[in-house]
Design a protein around this motif. Sequence first.
Motif, PDB file in Angstrom:
ATOM      1  N   PHE A 148       0.843  -1.203   0.000  1.00  0.00           N
ATOM      2  CA  PHE A 148       0.000   0.000   0.000  1.00  0.00           C
ATOM      3  C   PHE A 148       0.878   1.254   0.000  1.00  0.00           C
ATOM      4  N   ILE A 149       1.905   1.248   0.833  1.00  0.00           N
ATOM      5  CA  ILE A 149       2.802   2.409   0.928  1.00  0.00           C
ATOM      6  C   ILE A 149       3.453   2.686  -0.414  1.00  0.00           C
ATOM      7  N   LYS A 150       3.951   1.640  -1.055  1.00  0.00           N
ATOM      8  CA  LYS A 150       4.592   1.809  -2.360  1.00  0.00           C
ATOM      9  C   LYS A 150       3.601   2.305  -3.405  1.00  0.00           C
ATOM     10  N   ALA A 151       2.372   1.786  -3.350  1.00  0.00           N
ATOM     11  CA  ALA A 151       1.357   2.205  -4.323  1.00  0.00           C
ATOM     12  C   ALA A 151       1.091   3.706  -4.226  1.00  0.00           C
ATOM     13  N   PHE A 152       1.000   4.217  -3.006  1.00  0.00           N
ATOM     14  CA  PHE A 152       0.807   5.664  -2.837  1.00  0.00           C
ATOM     15  C   PHE A 152       2.039   6.432  -3.325  1.00  0.00           C
ATOM     16  N   PHE A 186       1.964   4.143   6.356  1.00  0.00           N
ATOM     17  CA  PHE A 186       3.052   3.646   7.207  1.00  0.00           C
ATOM     18  C   PHE A 186       2.631   3.669   8.676  1.00  0.00           C
ATOM     19  N   HIS A 187       1.997   4.753   9.084  1.00  0.00           N
ATOM     20  CA  HIS A 187       1.571   4.849  10.480  1.00  0.00           C
ATOM     21  C   HIS A 187       0.501   3.799  10.810  1.00  0.00           C
ATOM     22  N   LYS A 188      -0.364   3.478   9.838  1.00  0.00           N
ATOM     23  CA  LYS A 188      -1.324   2.396  10.042  1.00  0.00           C
ATOM     24  C   LYS A 188      -0.588   1.077  10.263  1.00  0.00           C
ATOM     25  N   ALA A 189       0.438   0.849   9.451  1.00  0.00           N
ATOM     26  CA  ALA A 189       1.221  -0.381   9.581  1.00  0.00           C
ATOM     27  C   ALA A 189       1.919  -0.442  10.924  1.00  0.00           C
ATOM     28  N   SER A 210       7.423  -2.158   5.977  1.00  0.00           N
ATOM     29  CA  SER A 210       6.777  -0.848   5.843  1.00  0.00           C
ATOM     30  C   SER A 210       7.786   0.280   5.996  1.00  0.00           C
ATOM     31  N   TYR A 211       8.719   0.119   6.917  1.00  0.00           N
ATOM     32  CA  TYR A 211       9.797   1.114   7.042  1.00  0.00           C
ATOM     33  C   TYR A 211      10.565   1.216   5.719  1.00  0.00           C
ATOM     34  N   ASN A 212      10.934   0.079   5.169  1.00  0.00           N
ATOM     35  CA  ASN A 212      11.689   0.090   3.915  1.00  0.00           C
ATOM     36  C   ASN A 212      10.884   0.695   2.782  1.00  0.00           C
ATOM     37  N   ALA A 213       9.578   0.402   2.767  1.00  0.00           N
ATOM     38  CA  ALA A 213       8.721   0.952   1.712  1.00  0.00           C
ATOM     39  C   ALA A 213       8.633   2.469   1.799  1.00  0.00           C
ATOM     40  N   VAL A 214       8.453   2.997   3.000  1.00  0.00           N
ATOM     41  CA  VAL A 214       8.323   4.450   3.139  1.00  0.00           C
ATOM     42  C   VAL A 214       9.664   5.140   2.886  1.00  0.00           C
ATOM     43  N   LEU A 215      10.766   4.498   3.255  1.00  0.00           N
ATOM     44  CA  LEU A 215      12.086   5.055   2.929  1.00  0.00           C
ATOM     45  C   LEU A 215      12.254   5.151   1.412  1.00  0.00           C
ATOM     46  N   GLY A 216      11.836   4.094   0.700  1.00  0.00           N
ATOM     47  CA  GLY A 216      11.934   4.100  -0.756  1.00  0.00           C
ATOM     48  C   GLY A 216      11.102   5.204  -1.380  1.00  0.00           C
ATOM     49  N   VAL A 217       9.896   5.401  -0.863  1.00  0.00           N
ATOM     50  CA  VAL A 217       9.015   6.464  -1.369  1.00  0.00           C
ATOM     51  C   VAL A 217       9.659   7.833  -1.157  1.00  0.00           C
ATOM     52  N   LEU A 218      10.186   8.061   0.024  1.00  0.00           N
ATOM     53  CA  LEU A 218      10.759   9.366   0.356  1.00  0.00           C
ATOM     54  C   LEU A 218      12.025   9.650  -0.448  1.00  0.00           C
ATOM     55  N   VAL A 219      12.842   8.640  -0.642  1.00  0.00           N
ATOM     56  CA  VAL A 219      14.071   8.826  -1.425  1.00  0.00           C
ATOM     57  C   VAL A 219      13.726   9.135  -2.876  1.00  0.00           C
ATOM     58  N   ARG A 220      12.753   8.401  -3.435  1.00  0.00           N
ATOM     59  CA  ARG A 220      12.351   8.681  -4.819  1.00  0.00           C
ATOM     60  C   ARG A 220      11.778  10.080  -4.967  1.00  0.00           C
TER      61      ARG A 220
END
Length: 358
Positions: free
Chosen positions: A131-135, A148-151, A162-172
């Motif tokens: 879900f995090i990556k999709a957003f 992420f906070h839901k997770a 979820s941590y890794n997913a949100v880090l990836g989103v923020l870096v991109r």
Amino acid sequence: MALPVRNTVAKLSSSTPSNLSLVASITSILQTLNPQDSDTSNLNPEPLKQFSSNLNPNLVIQVIKNQNNPYHALFFFNWASRPVPNPNNYFHTHLCYVVITDVLLSQSLISTAYTLLQKSHKLSDFMFGRFIKAFGDRGDVRGAIDWFHKAKSFESGRCLFSYNAVLGVLVRANRVNLAKAFYDQIVKEELVKPDDFTYTTMIRGFCKMDMIENARKVFDEMSCEPNLVTYNTLIDGFCKKGDLESSRGILNRMMQSKTYLPDVVTYSTLIDGYCKKGEIHEAMNCMEEMVKQGCQPNVLTYNSLIEGLCLTANVDEAKRMMTRMRLNGLKDDVTTHTSILKGFCIAGRSSEAIKHLG
């Protein structure tokens, strides 16, 4: 972290002639039923019963991925979750849930995907990561952080995916300072242990923002073995900074670890770095080392060397390098010839440049 799952999905969904026929038949029936939303109480799945004995995860994944309409995929998925009859005792695997979730998320059917996983008791850190990556893929950083906070709440903070997913989103999204805040939170809370994906994402982010010393610090603090992508990311960061000595130092560390050997990306990155600094001799030596290690140069490798030679007006050597590339079975491209033309012009041999164009 999700890479092994994606590879497995690709492997499982390889088509056989018998499966292709089944997929086509099932798809035809789904198109006739034509579900248009998640409420399918008015539709009779009776025509699908003939396929009950054929159900297996491979077939289900292929059918889901073959649908243009996500509601067709969902209808089939829901039917296959409780087929009557069920002679093979079929049940959905984790990969089936991953595929249907990704299909729904790709069509922005967020609540539908969430409800499906919730009712199936399949909500997990891994799924929240999807879900995090999709957003993030939609450019919705705030939405990714909300999920992420839901997770984090759902998993009581133990949510590395979820941590890794949100880090990836923020870096991109070039939000590296915010990514660092999340990374620092991981380290401080100690509820999960960062893995190679965590560290590599932060290293990539810092390199992207030209914060190479921060990247080196993360690398030096790694509590797990760097992987090949980690090494290559940091080498590329140093090369872009023009610090070839540090790049070579990372390469040497990789060789000493013996866990991962340099690949064509590693060497091509170094060669391009040397060429951009005009250190052609070092670039040539690096290529020879590459070949001795049994790593074959690709078109990008040769093009970097050809461009480097041309920028130093050594166009004849560049042409020999192009010949070597051809003899090794690689086809020169527009980039190759653009460099050659530039080389002729730099060397004051414009007539030869015109001839080369012909």
